[in-house]
Motif scaffolding. Structure first.
Motif, PDB file in Angstrom:
ATOM      1  N   GLY A 169       7.594   8.992  -1.336  1.00 35.85           N
ATOM      2  CA  GLY A 169       6.396   9.561  -1.939  1.00 35.85           C
ATOM      3  C   GLY A 169       6.576  10.962  -2.485  1.00 35.85           C
ATOM      4  O   GLY A 169       5.600  11.700  -2.665  1.00 35.85           O
ATOM      5  N   ASP A 174       2.624   6.132  -6.079  1.00 41.56           N
ATOM      6  CA  ASP A 174       1.907   5.891  -4.834  1.00 41.56           C
ATOM      7  C   ASP A 174       2.246   4.480  -4.352  1.00 41.56           C
ATOM      8  O   ASP A 174       1.787   3.490  -4.910  1.00 41.56           O
ATOM      9  CB  ASP A 174       0.394   6.029  -5.074  1.00 41.56           C
ATOM     10  CG  ASP A 174      -0.406   5.997  -3.778  1.00 41.56           C
ATOM     11  OD1 ASP A 174       0.114   5.474  -2.765  1.00 41.56           O
ATOM     12  OD2 ASP A 174      -1.540   6.488  -3.779  1.00 41.56           O
ATOM     13  N   SER A 176       1.252   2.875  -1.947  1.00 41.68           N
ATOM     14  CA  SER A 176       0.131   2.110  -1.385  1.00 41.68           C
ATOM     15  C   SER A 176      -0.680   1.397  -2.466  1.00 41.68           C
ATOM     16  O   SER A 176      -1.520   0.556  -2.155  1.00 41.68           O
ATOM     17  CB  SER A 176      -0.794   3.042  -0.592  1.00 41.68           C
ATOM     18  OG  SER A 176      -1.427   3.985  -1.454  1.00 41.68           O
ATOM     19  N   ILE A 177      -0.400   1.738  -3.728  1.00 38.31           N
ATOM     20  CA  ILE A 177      -1.080   1.106  -4.852  1.00 38.31           C
ATOM     21  C   ILE A 177      -0.106   0.126  -5.508  1.00 38.31           C
ATOM     22  O   ILE A 177       0.932   0.543  -6.028  1.00 38.31           O
ATOM     23  CB  ILE A 177      -1.546   2.149  -5.889  1.00 38.31           C
ATOM     24  CG1 ILE A 177      -2.483   3.166  -5.235  1.00 38.31           C
ATOM     25  CG2 ILE A 177      -2.229   1.464  -7.072  1.00 38.31           C
ATOM     26  CD1 ILE A 177      -2.899   4.290  -6.162  1.00 38.31           C
ATOM     27  N   LYS A 181       3.442   0.927  -7.426  1.00 38.40           N
ATOM     28  CA  LYS A 181       4.695   0.483  -6.801  1.00 38.40           C
ATOM     29  C   LYS A 181       5.513  -0.351  -7.776  1.00 38.40           C
ATOM     30  O   LYS A 181       6.741  -0.201  -7.863  1.00 38.40           O
ATOM     31  CB  LYS A 181       4.388  -0.329  -5.546  1.00 38.40           C
ATOM     32  CG  LYS A 181       5.623  -0.748  -4.771  1.00 38.40           C
ATOM     33  CD  LYS A 181       5.235  -1.469  -3.482  1.00 38.40           C
ATOM     34  CE  LYS A 181       6.461  -1.869  -2.684  1.00 38.40           C
ATOM     35  NZ  LYS A 181       6.091  -2.555  -1.414  1.00 38.40           N
TER      36      LYS A 181
END
Length: 225
Positions: A169, A174, A176-177, A181
């Motif tokens: 990161g 991000d 988590s997206i 990714k």
């Protein structure tokens, strides 16, 4: 739109990469650098054939022709694509590397792309990554006395560092997206591509290294040039 933007970035980068600093500097000095040394128009051959000053000028030119366009792309696109803009920066850099290695007006025979890739990586503006890669490159060249070994090692290190920093990161992506990714994975593929091309361009160096015939780094201008 984003596909078109990728193409625009690639073409813009290629146009910038066409500035063959070594070839131009050599011509201004009355020398076609492609007719001497390794026949390459990049920094290392300029260093060997024309001396330290020429090597420095060529390095700066080849570095800036990717670094500056990458900075411009960053400034223009960061606000629009906050978690993916580095992909477009990478595409600009990739284009510059292709323009440097495969300039159409020189029969698609340019340099090996190391300085131009360096400009792209610095254009990511990740200080820790830059410092680590610089230390590794300088240390490798200092220990082995072979610029080619330092350059080839650097390309492997660039890929590894980029992946690690992205996963941690420390770049714009991000993890988590899902969409961000996916774009990061695409950017990794592009980085692997230009690093792989640069290593492939060192195939003659690799053969000479295996046969113990590779020239070590030296900073004197060749006599008679």
């Amino acid at each position: 739109m984003t596909i078109l933007l990728r193409i625009v970035c690639l073409i813009a980068g290629y146009g910038c990469g066409l500035l063959q600093t070594g070839f131009i500097y050599g011509k201004l000095s009355g020398t076609d650098i492609r007719q001497h040394g390794s026949g390459n128009s990049g920094t290392t051959n300029a260093l060997r054939v024309l001396g330290f000053k020429a090597g420095l000028v060529v390095f700066l030119g080849d570095f800036c022709k990717s670094f500056i366009p990458c900075l411009i792309a960053r400034l223009l696109l960061k606000g629009l694509y906050p978690d993916t803009f580095l992909l477009y920066v990478i595409y600009v850099g990739f284009g510059a590397v292709l323009g440097h290695i495969f300039p159409f007006y020189l029969g698609f025979k340019g340099g090996k792309g190391i300085a131009t890739i360096g400009g792209t990586i610095v254009g990511l503006l990740q200080p820790l990554m830059i410092i680590i890669l610089l230390i590794l490159f300088v240390s490798t060249v200092a220990i082995t006395k072979y610029m080619s070994v330092g350059s080839i090692s650097l390309m492997v290190e660039v890929v590894i560092a980029y992946i690690i920093f992205g996963v941690k990161g420390l770049l714009c992506f991000d993890m988590s997206i899902p969409s961000s990714k996916t774009v990061f994975i695409e950017s990794v593929v592009v980085v692997i591509l230009f690093a792989g091309i640069a290593i492939y361009k060192h195939k003659a160096n690799i053969i000479r290294l295996i046969n113990h015939e590779e020239n070590k780094v030296r900073f004197k201008k060749q006599e008679g040039i």
